[in-house]
Design an enzyme around this catalytic site. Structure first.
Site, mmCIF file in Angstrom:
data_model
loop_
_atom_site.group_PDB
_atom_site.id
_atom_site.type_symbol
_atom_site.label_atom_id
_atom_site.label_comp_id
_atom_site.label_asym_id
_atom_site.label_seq_id
_atom_site.Cartn_x
_atom_site.Cartn_y
_atom_site.Cartn_z
ATOM 1 N N ASP A 197 1.316 -1.390 -0.009
ATOM 2 C CA ASP A 197 -0.202 0.000 -0.559
ATOM 3 C C ASP A 197 1.206 1.243 0.247
ATOM 4 O OD1 ASP A 197 -2.482 -0.456 -0.204
ATOM 5 O OD2 ASP A 197 -2.716 -1.306 1.679
ATOM 6 N N LYS A 250 -0.183 -0.802 -4.217
ATOM 7 C CA LYS A 250 -2.257 -0.307 -4.636
ATOM 8 C C LYS A 250 -2.760 0.918 -3.356
ATOM 9 C CE LYS A 250 -4.894 -2.035 -0.831
ATOM 10 N NZ LYS A 250 -5.367 -1.274 -0.494
ATOM 11 N N GLU A 302 -14.568 -2.493 -1.563
ATOM 12 C CA GLU A 302 -14.431 -2.764 0.016
ATOM 13 C C GLU A 302 -15.490 -2.474 0.318
ATOM 14 O OE1 GLU A 302 -11.056 -1.252 2.343
ATOM 15 O OE2 GLU A 302 -12.594 -1.974 4.586
HETATM 16 O O1 KIV Z 1 -4.651 -2.349 3.836
HETATM 17 C C1 KIV Z 1 -5.048 -3.492 3.504
HETATM 18 O O2 KIV Z 1 -5.303 -4.721 4.702
HETATM 19 C C2 KIV Z 1 -6.778 -3.213 2.683
HETATM 20 C C3 KIV Z 1 -7.074 -4.443 2.439
HETATM 21 C C4 KIV Z 1 -7.976 -4.749 3.533
HETATM 22 C C5 KIV Z 1 -7.655 -4.154 1.089
HETATM 23 O O3 KIV Z 1 -6.635 -2.706 1.555
#
Ligand code: KIV
Length: 289
Positions: A107, A137, A206
């Site tokens: 992320d 992501k 989500e």
């Molecule tokens: O940060 C995370 O774990 C996520 C998932 C919930 C998709 O973005």
């Protein structure tokens, strides 16, 4: 090689199955695209350390997400908002080191990409160069499309994340289900198409109604990854601490718990403490002479 045998390039791109099909290299975006073509559903789990990631890798989970959920599930914050780039780089590098086969997606945390596509590129490059992840992501549909486009042009595989976007928790006033009602559903569809158009290789949906997630999945060529999106997305993701019963207190409605690790670890710690108190540990077999 005869006409019916696959070329080495086809072998690379399309193993017979994703689950258990690729053993000698990491899963790639082409494997995930091929899985959508043959309608094979796949699983993703979060991971925040080398040891746990190694367990999931050995179990054959094809994609591991170093989520900024590390904020509340690993680092002790209340939300994902405080998580920094330095923390994401450190956790992601550990997950990469602990795995051999899974695609590792990291992320981009809050504040690391919203300023501009250039900021998104600078921080995505850190995750790829310093941690060695295979993809990043980021949250947002239409609002993040320009950044996704630049990253993809630069060779960074991007997983998008729409619907409930936890980095906006303060603006949303909590974690409400998204996409309810005609206007919100149309916006979700526009967001999904915008990230696909921008070049994302997949998109997380989500906390959206199952019927809407099914409609998005049907209309997109890229795989959808559901979390609280019902049964019809191409893939599912869960936060590992929720899935394995490590999380304290209530978990969201969409979580299924496959173990009760919190109880198992608590029992182990209590038994150890009791053995130390009583003198049963260490025994002769644990001692050097
Ligand atoms: O940060 C995370 O774990 C996520 C998932 C919930 C998709 O973005």
């Amino acid at each position: 090689m005869n006409a019916s045998s696959p070329s080495p390039a086809q072998n690379q791109a399309s193993p017979a199955t994703l689950y258990g099909g690729v053993t000698n290299r990491r899963v790639t975006v082409r494997d995930l695209a091929a899985a959508k073509q043959r309608r094979e559903k796949w699983s993703m789990l979060t991971a925040y350390d080398a040891l746990t990631a190694g367990v999931f890798d050995e179990a054959g989970i094809p994609v591991l997400l170093v989520g900024d959920s590390a904020g509340n599930c690993h680092l002790g914050y209340e939300t994902t908002v405080p998580v920094t780039m330095d923390q994401m780089v450190m956790l992601s590098a550990a997950v990469v080191r602990g795995t051999k086969r899974a695609m590792i997606v990291a992320d981009l945390p809050f504040g690391s990409y919203q300023e501009s596509p250039a900021q998104a590129m600078r921080n995505a490059a850190r995750l790829m160069k310093e941690a060695g992840v295979g993809a990043v992501k980021l949250e947002g549909g239409e609002r993040s499309a320009r950044s996704i486009e630049l990253l993809v042009e630069a060779g960074v595989p991007v997983m998008a994340h729409i619907g409930l976007t936890p980095q906006s928790v303060h603006a949303l006033g909590g974690y409400p289900v998204q996409g309810r009602g005609d206007e919100a559903a149309h916006q979700l569809l526009r967001d999904a198409k915008a990230v696909q158009q921008a070049g994302a290789f997949s998109v997380v949906l989500e906390a959206v109604p199952a019927e809407l997630a099914a409609q998005v999945t049907e209309q997109l060529a890229i795989p959808t990854v559901g979390i609280g999106g019902g049964p019809d997305t191409d893939a599912q993701v869960l936060v590992w601490t929720d899935m394995a019963g490590m999380t304290a207190g209530r978990v969201p409605k969409f979580v299924k718990q496959y173990a009760n690790l919190r109880a198992v670890l608590g029992d182990a710690a209590r038994a150890y403490a009791e053995d130390v108190r009583s003198g049963a540990f260490p025994a002769a077999e644990h001692s050097f002479h």
